[in-house]
Write a protein that holds these residues in place. Structure first.
Motif, PDB file in Angstrom:
ATOM      1  N   ARG A   8     -43.387 -19.103 -21.306  1.00  0.00           N
ATOM      2  CA  ARG A   8     -42.157 -19.300 -20.532  1.00  0.00           C
ATOM      3  C   ARG A   8     -42.219 -20.593 -19.721  1.00  0.00           C
ATOM      4  NH1 ARG A   8     -40.723 -13.978 -17.410  1.00  0.00           N
ATOM      5  NH2 ARG A   8     -38.952 -15.276 -16.834  1.00  0.00           N
ATOM      6  N   THR A   9     -43.397 -20.941 -19.203  1.00  0.00           N
ATOM      7  CA  THR A   9     -43.561 -22.191 -18.454  1.00  0.00           C
ATOM      8  C   THR A   9     -43.401 -23.381 -19.393  1.00  0.00           C
ATOM      9  OG1 THR A   9     -45.001 -21.111 -16.855  1.00  0.00           O
ATOM     10  CG2 THR A   9     -45.150 -23.526 -17.001  1.00  0.00           C
ATOM     11  N   ILE A  10     -43.987 -23.317 -20.571  1.00  0.00           N
ATOM     12  CA  ILE A  10     -43.859 -24.390 -21.569  1.00  0.00           C
ATOM     13  C   ILE A  10     -42.394 -24.550 -21.972  1.00  0.00           C
ATOM     14  CG2 ILE A  10     -44.426 -25.055 -23.954  1.00  0.00           C
ATOM     15  CD1 ILE A  10     -46.794 -25.454 -22.081  1.00  0.00           C
ATOM     16  N   ARG A  47     -47.237 -25.952 -13.543  1.00  0.00           N
ATOM     17  CA  ARG A  47     -47.708 -24.799 -12.788  1.00  0.00           C
ATOM     18  C   ARG A  47     -47.066 -23.505 -13.294  1.00  0.00           C
ATOM     19  NH1 ARG A  47     -51.011 -28.066 -10.716  1.00  0.00           N
ATOM     20  NH2 ARG A  47     -50.720 -29.088  -8.740  1.00  0.00           N
ATOM     21  N   ILE A  48     -47.908 -22.499 -13.459  1.00  0.00           N
ATOM     22  CA  ILE A  48     -47.434 -21.158 -13.835  1.00  0.00           C
ATOM     23  C   ILE A  48     -47.309 -20.365 -12.538  1.00  0.00           C
ATOM     24  CG2 ILE A  48     -47.888 -19.078 -15.171  1.00  0.00           C
ATOM     25  CD1 ILE A  48     -49.708 -20.796 -16.991  1.00  0.00           C
ATOM     26  N   LYS A  49     -46.117 -19.969 -12.214  1.00  0.00           N
ATOM     27  CA  LYS A  49     -45.853 -19.289 -10.942  1.00  0.00           C
ATOM     28  C   LYS A  49     -46.388 -17.858 -10.942  1.00  0.00           C
ATOM     29  CE  LYS A  49     -43.752 -22.812  -9.278  1.00  0.00           C
ATOM     30  NZ  LYS A  49     -44.533 -23.678  -8.429  1.00  0.00           N
ATOM     31  N   ASN A  50     -46.904 -17.451  -9.791  1.00  0.00           N
ATOM     32  CA  ASN A  50     -47.459 -16.101  -9.657  1.00  0.00           C
ATOM     33  C   ASN A  50     -46.421 -15.015  -9.908  1.00  0.00           C
ATOM     34  OD1 ASN A  50     -50.190 -16.616  -9.204  1.00  0.00           O
ATOM     35  ND2 ASN A  50     -49.905 -16.868  -7.008  1.00  0.00           N
ATOM     36  N   ASN A  51     -45.160 -15.271  -9.570  1.00  0.00           N
ATOM     37  CA  ASN A  51     -44.142 -14.242  -9.812  1.00  0.00           C
ATOM     38  C   ASN A  51     -43.955 -14.003 -11.313  1.00  0.00           C
ATOM     39  OD1 ASN A  51     -42.815 -16.718 -10.181  1.00  0.00           O
ATOM     40  ND2 ASN A  51     -40.859 -15.920  -9.436  1.00  0.00           N
ATOM     41  N   LEU A  52     -44.113 -15.046 -12.138  1.00  0.00           N
ATOM     42  CA  LEU A  52     -44.057 -14.864 -13.595  1.00  0.00           C
ATOM     43  C   LEU A  52     -45.242 -14.023 -14.077  1.00  0.00           C
ATOM     44  CD1 LEU A  52     -43.155 -18.350 -15.169  1.00  0.00           C
ATOM     45  CD2 LEU A  52     -41.823 -16.241 -15.270  1.00  0.00           C
ATOM     46  N   ILE A  53     -46.412 -14.336 -13.556  1.00  0.00           N
ATOM     47  CA  ILE A  53     -47.620 -13.605 -13.948  1.00  0.00           C
ATOM     48  C   ILE A  53     -47.516 -12.147 -13.527  1.00  0.00           C
ATOM     49  CG2 ILE A  53     -50.126 -13.415 -13.658  1.00  0.00           C
ATOM     50  CD1 ILE A  53     -50.151 -16.495 -13.218  1.00  0.00           C
ATOM     51  N   SER A  54     -47.092 -11.920 -12.298  1.00  0.00           N
ATOM     52  CA  SER A  54     -46.980 -10.563 -11.775  1.00  0.00           C
ATOM     53  C   SER A  54     -45.978  -9.733 -12.583  1.00  0.00           C
ATOM     54  CB  SER A  54     -46.557 -10.615 -10.304  1.00  0.00           C
ATOM     55  OG  SER A  54     -46.481  -9.326  -9.768  1.00  0.00           O
ATOM     56  N   SER A  55     -44.809 -10.286 -12.845  1.00  0.00           N
ATOM     57  CA  SER A  55     -43.811  -9.523 -13.593  1.00  0.00           C
ATOM     58  C   SER A  55     -44.268  -9.264 -15.033  1.00  0.00           C
ATOM     59  CB  SER A  55     -42.441 -10.206 -13.562  1.00  0.00           C
ATOM     60  OG  SER A  55     -42.485 -11.455 -14.196  1.00  0.00           O
ATOM     61  N   TYR A  56     -44.984 -10.214 -15.628  1.00  0.00           N
ATOM     62  CA  TYR A  56     -45.505 -10.012 -16.967  1.00  0.00           C
ATOM     63  C   TYR A  56     -46.510  -8.865 -16.985  1.00  0.00           C
ATOM     64  CZ  TYR A  56     -47.785 -10.789 -21.432  1.00  0.00           C
ATOM     65  OH  TYR A  56     -48.313 -10.621 -22.682  1.00  0.00           O
ATOM     66  N   GLN A  98     -48.498 -15.644 -26.690  1.00  0.00           N
ATOM     67  CA  GLN A  98     -47.453 -14.805 -27.262  1.00  0.00           C
ATOM     68  C   GLN A  98     -46.105 -15.136 -26.627  1.00  0.00           C
ATOM     69  OE1 GLN A  98     -47.995 -12.562 -29.863  1.00  0.00           O
ATOM     70  NE2 GLN A  98     -49.962 -13.636 -29.806  1.00  0.00           N
ATOM     71  N   PRO A  99     -45.017 -14.988 -27.378  1.00  0.00           N
ATOM     72  CA  PRO A  99     -43.689 -15.215 -26.793  1.00  0.00           C
ATOM     73  C   PRO A  99     -43.482 -14.315 -25.570  1.00  0.00           C
ATOM     74  CG  PRO A  99     -43.552 -14.952 -29.177  1.00  0.00           C
ATOM     75  CD  PRO A  99     -44.966 -14.604 -28.781  1.00  0.00           C
ATOM     76  N   GLY A 100     -42.901 -14.881 -24.533  1.00  0.00           N
ATOM     77  CA  GLY A 100     -42.609 -14.122 -23.324  1.00  0.00           C
ATOM     78  C   GLY A 100     -43.721 -14.104 -22.300  1.00  0.00           C
ATOM     79  N   THR A 101     -44.880 -14.654 -22.642  1.00  0.00           N
ATOM     80  CA  THR A 101     -45.964 -14.715 -21.657  1.00  0.00           C
ATOM     81  C   THR A 101     -45.632 -15.767 -20.601  1.00  0.00           C
ATOM     82  OG1 THR A 101     -47.210 -16.379 -22.890  1.00  0.00           O
ATOM     83  CG2 THR A 101     -47.720 -14.048 -23.355  1.00  0.00           C
TER      84      THR A 101
END
Length: 162
Positions: A132-134, A146-155, A125-128
């Protein structure tokens, strides 16, 4: 933080106990969602290594390597750890960490009910963090995607607020 293959084995044990078949895609996406919930609830990663943005969503490379022989068929064996010096494989220990077990027990079964490609669609989905990494890779180098943990956490924080 744990080896992703240990957590994957825990997913498999629990799915098999419910007589559910699990494929590589299922394991990869469920690992990602469990990791996100764990980051949110315990403020620390569940999985030691970072997820990578692959075509079908977030992937743990070590888990992919462990189960790639199954292709798109149900996984029927647990992953093993390799001692590179002795060149021997051995089973992973049982997961006994209370926080990790709590995350798995709280969230695993809802994801086991979701079809494989619905899980993929959820990550796309947009914004995941995956999308965002792509998108960021179009203008910035990201070796290994690499998908950063801070992106995952904030999502996941945003999901909780929604």
């Amino acid at each position: 933080m744990f080896d992703a293959r240990l957590i994957a084995n825990e997913i498999l044990h629990r799915a098999w106990a419910e007589q559910l078949e699990v494929t590589q895609i299922d394991v990869q996406k469920i690992l990602y969602f469990l990791h996100g919930h764990h980051l949110l609830e315990h403020r620390q990663p569940l999985i030691r290594s970072e997820f990578e943005a692959w075509d079908f969503g977030p992937v743990q490379r070590s888990v992919y390597d462990a189960f790639k022989g199954f292709g798109d068929q149900p996984i029927t064996e647990l992953s093993q750890k390799l001692d590179p010096v002795k060149r021997l494989t051995s089973p992973f220990p049982k997961l006994v960490d209370n926080a990790a077990v709590a995350t798995i027990e709280r969230h695993l079964y809802k994801y086991l009910e979701i079809p494989s490609f619905a899980l993929v669609n959820m990550t796309h989905q947009p914004g995941t963090p995956w999308s965002r990494t792509i998108e960021a890779a179009k203008s910035h180098v990201n070796v290994g995607m690499r998908i950063k943990n801070n992106l995952i956490s904030s999502y996941f924080e945003g999901l909780q607020a929604a």
